[in-house]
Motif scaffolding. Structure first.
Motif, PDB file in Angstrom:
ATOM      1  N   HIS A 139     -68.193 -40.789 -86.996  1.00  0.00           N
ATOM      2  CA  HIS A 139     -69.652 -40.693 -86.871  1.00  0.00           C
ATOM      3  C   HIS A 139     -70.187 -39.552 -87.729  1.00  0.00           C
ATOM      4  O   HIS A 139     -69.455 -38.656 -88.134  1.00  0.00           O
ATOM      5  CB  HIS A 139     -70.040 -40.495 -85.403  1.00  0.00           C
ATOM      6  CG  HIS A 139     -69.418 -39.276 -84.773  1.00  0.00           C
ATOM      7  ND1 HIS A 139     -70.059 -38.082 -84.664  1.00  0.00           N
ATOM      8  CD2 HIS A 139     -68.179 -39.104 -84.235  1.00  0.00           C
ATOM      9  CE1 HIS A 139     -69.271 -37.207 -84.076  1.00  0.00           C
ATOM     10  NE2 HIS A 139     -68.119 -37.795 -83.802  1.00  0.00           N
ATOM     11  N   THR A 198     -70.001 -38.260 -78.406  1.00  0.00           N
ATOM     12  CA  THR A 198     -69.422 -39.581 -78.592  1.00  0.00           C
ATOM     13  C   THR A 198     -69.019 -40.244 -77.284  1.00  0.00           C
ATOM     14  O   THR A 198     -68.891 -41.467 -77.238  1.00  0.00           O
ATOM     15  CB  THR A 198     -68.228 -39.531 -79.557  1.00  0.00           C
ATOM     16  OG1 THR A 198     -67.344 -38.501 -79.122  1.00  0.00           O
ATOM     17  CG2 THR A 198     -68.682 -39.257 -80.973  1.00  0.00           C
ATOM     18  N   MET A 213     -67.416 -36.939 -88.789  1.00  0.00           N
ATOM     19  CA  MET A 213     -66.484 -36.412 -87.799  1.00  0.00           C
ATOM     20  C   MET A 213     -65.607 -37.557 -87.325  1.00  0.00           C
ATOM     21  O   MET A 213     -66.063 -38.700 -87.236  1.00  0.00           O
ATOM     22  CB  MET A 213     -67.219 -35.828 -86.591  1.00  0.00           C
ATOM     23  CG  MET A 213     -68.008 -34.584 -86.870  1.00  0.00           C
ATOM     24  SD  MET A 213     -66.982 -33.154 -87.195  1.00  0.00           S
ATOM     25  CE  MET A 213     -66.344 -32.806 -85.570  1.00  0.00           C
ATOM     26  N   ARG A 214     -64.367 -37.229 -86.979  1.00  0.00           N
ATOM     27  CA  ARG A 214     -63.425 -38.173 -86.376  1.00  0.00           C
ATOM     28  C   ARG A 214     -63.187 -37.669 -84.955  1.00  0.00           C
ATOM     29  O   ARG A 214     -62.583 -36.620 -84.757  1.00  0.00           O
ATOM     30  CB  ARG A 214     -62.121 -38.202 -87.165  1.00  0.00           C
ATOM     31  CG  ARG A 214     -61.067 -39.121 -86.605  1.00  0.00           C
ATOM     32  CD  ARG A 214     -59.759 -38.950 -87.403  1.00  0.00           C
ATOM     33  NE  ARG A 214     -58.789 -39.944 -87.063  1.00  0.00           N
ATOM     34  CZ  ARG A 214     -57.921 -39.851 -86.046  1.00  0.00           C
ATOM     35  NH1 ARG A 214     -57.939 -38.791 -85.257  1.00  0.00           N
ATOM     36  NH2 ARG A 214     -57.064 -40.823 -85.821  1.00  0.00           N
ATOM     37  N   THR A 215     -63.693 -38.413 -83.984  1.00  0.00           N
ATOM     38  CA  THR A 215     -63.586 -37.990 -82.590  1.00  0.00           C
ATOM     39  C   THR A 215     -62.748 -38.991 -81.810  1.00  0.00           C
ATOM     40  O   THR A 215     -62.969 -40.200 -81.906  1.00  0.00           O
ATOM     41  CB  THR A 215     -64.981 -37.857 -81.951  1.00  0.00           C
ATOM     42  OG1 THR A 215     -65.738 -36.905 -82.708  1.00  0.00           O
ATOM     43  CG2 THR A 215     -64.899 -37.387 -80.508  1.00  0.00           C
ATOM     44  N   ARG A 216     -61.799 -38.461 -81.069  1.00  0.00           N
ATOM     45  CA  ARG A 216     -60.967 -39.296 -80.195  1.00  0.00           C
ATOM     46  C   ARG A 216     -61.580 -39.277 -78.802  1.00  0.00           C
ATOM     47  O   ARG A 216     -61.813 -38.222 -78.217  1.00  0.00           O
ATOM     48  CB  ARG A 216     -59.540 -38.763 -80.148  1.00  0.00           C
ATOM     49  CG  ARG A 216     -58.593 -39.654 -79.400  1.00  0.00           C
ATOM     50  CD  ARG A 216     -57.165 -39.150 -79.547  1.00  0.00           C
ATOM     51  NE  ARG A 216     -56.567 -39.147 -78.234  1.00  0.00           N
ATOM     52  CZ  ARG A 216     -55.775 -38.216 -77.756  1.00  0.00           C
ATOM     53  NH1 ARG A 216     -55.462 -37.165 -78.473  1.00  0.00           N
ATOM     54  NH2 ARG A 216     -55.273 -38.320 -76.560  1.00  0.00           N
ATOM     55  N   GLU A 244     -64.112 -36.978 -74.130  1.00  0.00           N
ATOM     56  CA  GLU A 244     -63.841 -36.637 -75.525  1.00  0.00           C
ATOM     57  C   GLU A 244     -62.585 -35.781 -75.547  1.00  0.00           C
ATOM     58  O   GLU A 244     -62.489 -34.795 -74.824  1.00  0.00           O
ATOM     59  CB  GLU A 244     -65.016 -35.892 -76.140  1.00  0.00           C
ATOM     60  CG  GLU A 244     -66.216 -36.772 -76.353  1.00  0.00           C
ATOM     61  CD  GLU A 244     -67.376 -36.064 -77.028  1.00  0.00           C
ATOM     62  OE1 GLU A 244     -67.207 -34.921 -77.514  1.00  0.00           O
ATOM     63  OE2 GLU A 244     -68.460 -36.652 -77.064  1.00  0.00           O
ATOM     64  N   GLN A 276     -72.064 -36.149 -88.529  1.00  0.00           N
ATOM     65  CA  GLN A 276     -72.144 -34.868 -87.816  1.00  0.00           C
ATOM     66  C   GLN A 276     -73.548 -34.565 -87.417  1.00  0.00           C
ATOM     67  O   GLN A 276     -74.493 -34.926 -88.016  1.00  0.00           O
ATOM     68  CB  GLN A 276     -71.652 -33.729 -88.719  1.00  0.00           C
ATOM     69  CG  GLN A 276     -70.314 -33.256 -88.351  1.00  0.00           C
ATOM     70  CD  GLN A 276     -69.904 -32.067 -89.223  1.00  0.00           C
ATOM     71  OE1 GLN A 276     -70.394 -31.846 -90.301  1.00  0.00           O
ATOM     72  NE2 GLN A 276     -68.949 -31.336 -88.734  1.00  0.00           N
ATOM     73  N   SER A 310     -60.788 -34.886 -78.767  1.00  0.00           N
ATOM     74  CA  SER A 310     -60.772 -33.995 -79.927  1.00  0.00           C
ATOM     75  C   SER A 310     -61.763 -34.477 -80.974  1.00  0.00           C
ATOM     76  O   SER A 310     -62.128 -35.647 -81.000  1.00  0.00           O
ATOM     77  CB  SER A 310     -59.366 -33.929 -80.539  1.00  0.00           C
ATOM     78  OG  SER A 310     -58.974 -35.205 -81.000  1.00  0.00           O
ATOM     79  N   SER A 311     -62.195 -33.544 -81.826  1.00  0.00           N
ATOM     80  CA  SER A 311     -63.058 -33.862 -82.970  1.00  0.00           C
ATOM     81  C   SER A 311     -62.552 -33.103 -84.183  1.00  0.00           C
ATOM     82  O   SER A 311     -62.227 -31.914 -84.083  1.00  0.00           O
ATOM     83  CB  SER A 311     -64.512 -33.461 -82.706  1.00  0.00           C
ATOM     84  OG  SER A 311     -65.125 -34.343 -81.819  1.00  0.00           O
TER      85      SER A 311
END
Length: 131
Positions: free
Chosen positions: A129, A2, A60-63, A43, A131, A45-46
């Motif tokens: 997004h 990401t 997935m939730r990615t910061r 990135e 996976q 975290s996910s």
């Protein structure tokens, strides 16, 4: 990755790249001695998101953190606003990923290295997004 999604959006924005050349928009930490302004993308975290059922695609939730580095406080704020505008509320196929949404989660504190005259501020985006 990401970070590649966010970088793709940043370098595609002509208003942003007029202020920060694409060579200074990097995935990872900024190289020491890079000309400013510049943007570093990491990135943080996910986390997998719950699915409706076994047939649904997994999300997935990615910061992703974008750190603005500038030579002055006004420049820091201007570049941060441009970065936010380039990324927020985007979705679709971006950098080879299917993205459901990108939103700004938080704007971090104003940071300053007085000796080096570097002004920084992190922006945290949440990228949902496939996976």
């Amino acid at each position: 990755m990401t970070a590649a999604v966010i970088r793709s959006l940043l370098v595609a924005d002509g208003t942003l790249t007029a202020a920060v050349p694409s060579a200074r928009i990097v995935a990872g930490l900024l190289p020491q001695g890079v000309a400013l302004p510049a943007l570093g993308i990491e990135e943080i975290s996910s986390v997998p998101q719950p699915t409706i059922d076994a047939q649904a695609y997994a999300l997935m939730r990615t910061r992703v953190q974008v750190t603005v580095s500038a030579t002055s406080y006004p420049q820091q704020k201007a570049v941060a606003a441009l970065a936010r505008a380039a990324c927020e509320y985007r979705r679709g196929a971006i950098a080879g990923q299917q993205v459901a949404s990108i939103v700004l989660e938080s704007t971090g504190p104003d940071l300053r290295d007085g000796d080096a005259q570097i002004f920084q501020q992190p922006l945290d985006f949440i990228v949902i997004h496939h996976q």
